[in-house]
Scaffold this active site. Structure first.
Site, PDB file in Angstrom:
ATOM      1  N   GLU A  61       0.815  -1.200   0.000  1.00 50.15           N
ATOM      2  CA  GLU A  61       0.000   0.000   0.000  1.00 50.15           C
ATOM      3  C   GLU A  61       0.856   1.261   0.000  1.00 50.15           C
ATOM      4  O   GLU A  61       0.504   2.262  -0.632  1.00 50.15           O
ATOM      5  CB  GLU A  61      -0.929   0.010   1.217  1.00 50.15           C
ATOM      6  CG  GLU A  61      -1.976  -1.087   1.224  1.00 50.15           C
ATOM      7  CD  GLU A  61      -1.454  -2.406   1.796  1.00 50.15           C
ATOM      8  OE1 GLU A  61      -2.242  -3.364   1.878  1.00 50.15           O
ATOM      9  OE2 GLU A  61      -0.257  -2.471   2.157  1.00 50.15           O
ATOM     10  N   PRO A 266      12.554 -12.482  -1.011  1.00 53.15           N
ATOM     11  CA  PRO A 266      11.398 -12.708  -0.129  1.00 53.15           C
ATOM     12  C   PRO A 266      10.643 -11.406   0.131  1.00 53.15           C
ATOM     13  O   PRO A 266      11.246 -10.327   0.197  1.00 53.15           O
ATOM     14  CB  PRO A 266      12.036 -13.237   1.163  1.00 53.15           C
ATOM     15  CG  PRO A 266      13.386 -13.732   0.744  1.00 53.15           C
ATOM     16  CD  PRO A 266      13.817 -12.840  -0.357  1.00 53.15           C
TER      17      PRO A 266
END
Length: 434
Positions: A61, A266
């Site tokens: 976000e 990751p």
């Protein structure tokens, strides 16, 4: 108030367990217990002058909010922007994106209790608020409504799974939706699901993530990474989640030629060391991006152990596999890869980004694979076909460019919102557009 009472009581009952969970997570990521007072609306930071509040939960976000925050700073030059987060990785991403800008501050959003929401609003006194994607807090939005602080839900997305979850509490969800002054949805399907849950003023503005562009520094870093790799072809596994790395590593080691390099990134930084141990346990040679050293010929995996460098990783790769899509986790954003012309391979699980993924596949910017092994095979096929790689790169750039403009449409909605919003209560400022 009565509708929210059971919800508030549940929050009060859960609060000790929430704090214990923070302490548990802090074992691996100490940032969870830093700035703890902010989670109870106790702040040391204070913005000079009027404030625009933007809420961006975590990394995705926050990165999506970047073009919107820059547009807000330009459209309201007398305002500062306070970005609130829920995770330390989101906060660090905000710092990496805007750390040198004195008009951008960052803080944690308090837990969703009415008294804390009121305290948050009294401290920052926002002219208006923008919540990114789908982070709906009933007590916070009720406090904003009570204090006449207009709030927009921007870049809103709502999967069918999430819509079913919200529908289990129809009265509370409906009231929460109605507390929003305007919603800018990513797609028509998102807009329809939000309206079914009770949302009123919903417009389709598109996905702001299409407006995120790589910086010169990111492209320069990509060049450096390519120089470290030499002539080796680079397969990127981007934003991978727990359980996916083992599947992708095993398939890569089994199927890829020794010359190929797997750049493994990751999604969560607290897992960098865990993934390094996973690779070491398989007897596969690994180097880290943070080591700043030449990549040796027998190294099979380069671990992308850094924050805020995804654009550089995408630009440095010959083909990218998108994490979160190899197990039923919903997938991650593939727009950045398309924007820099990197061919994309996605797995079967892309329900969080369904329309974007399906359109990328339809336009030829991406290929879909049935599982991790099939994904590695598809990526190697793209590597081995120069014409296919060029066609997918061109399709990706065209796809990304075609969907730009959501930031501008969001700003237009916010300008209209200021005209139609009620006058603020004494002590809270009304926004002034330039």
């Amino acid at each position: 108030m009565l509708t929210r009472l059971p919800y508030t009581l549940l929050w009060l009952l859960a609060l000790p367990f929430v704090l214990l969970r923070l302490l548990w997570r802090a074992r691996r990521q100490p940032g969870y217990i830093h700035h703890l007072g902010e989670r109870f609306a106790s702040y040391r930071v204070r913005a000079p002058g009027p404030v625009i509040w933007v809420h961006a939960v975590s990394v995705g976000e926050t990165r999506a909010a970047e073009p919107l925050v820059r547009a807000l700073l330009e459209a309201w030059p007398e305002h500062s922007v306070v970005i609130t987060h829920m995770t330390p990785t989101g906060r660090e991403t905000s710092r990496a994106l805007f750390g040198s800008n004195a008009r951008v501050l960052r803080a944690y959003l308090p837990y969703d209790l009415g008294c804390l929401a009121e305290r948050f609003l009294r401290h920052f006194r926002p002219s208006f608020g923008v919540i990114m994607e789908t982070e709906l807090w009933p007590n916070l939005l009720a406090a904003c409504r009570h204090n006449r602080v207009a709030v927009m839900l921007a870049n809103a997305r709502l999967s069918e799974r999430s819509a079913r979850r919200y529908a289990r509490a129809p009265v509370l969800t409906g009231l929460t939706m109605k507390a929003l002054d305007v919603i800018g949805a990513q797609t028509a399907a998102d807009a329809a699901r939000l309206q079914q849950l009770g949302a009123a003023r919903v417009s389709v503005t598109g996905n702001i993530k299409f407006d995120v562009t790589p910086t010169a520094a990111a492209l320069a870093l990509a060049t450096q990474l390519r120089e470290r790799a030499g002539e080796r072809p680079v397969v990127l596994a981007a934003s991978t989640r727990e359980g996916e790395e083992a599947l992708l590593i095993d398939a890569f080691v089994r199927l890829a030629p020794a010359k190929a390099l797997l750049l493994l990134v990751p999604r969560h930084p607290q897992r960098f060391d865990e993934v390094a141990r996973l690779v070491a346990g398989r007897g596969v040679k690994l180097q880290r991006r943070s080591a700043e050293e030449a990549i040796e010929a027998d190294t099979r995996i380069l671990l992308g152990d850094s924050m805020g460098e995804m654009f550089a990783y995408y630009a440095a790769a010959d083909v990218a596999l998108i994490g979160g899509s190899w197990l039923p986790l919903g997938g991650q954003n593939l727009i950045e890869a398309c924007a820099v012309g990197t061919p994309v391979v996605v797995g079967p699980h892309t329900f969080n980004f369904m329309q974007v993924a399906e359109e990328a596949v339809r336009t030829g910017a991406a290929r879909r694979a049935k599982d991790a092994a099939d994904g590695i095979a598809a990526a190697l096929a793209v590597l081995g076909d120069e014409d296919m790689r060029a066609q997918m790169a061109a399709a990706g750039r065209a796809f990304a460019t075609q969907h730009q403009g959501a930031t501008r449409r969001t700003i237009e909605l916010l300008r209209g919102l200021q005209v139609q919003s009620p006058a603020p209560r004494p002590g809270l400022r009304a926004p002034a557009a330039r």
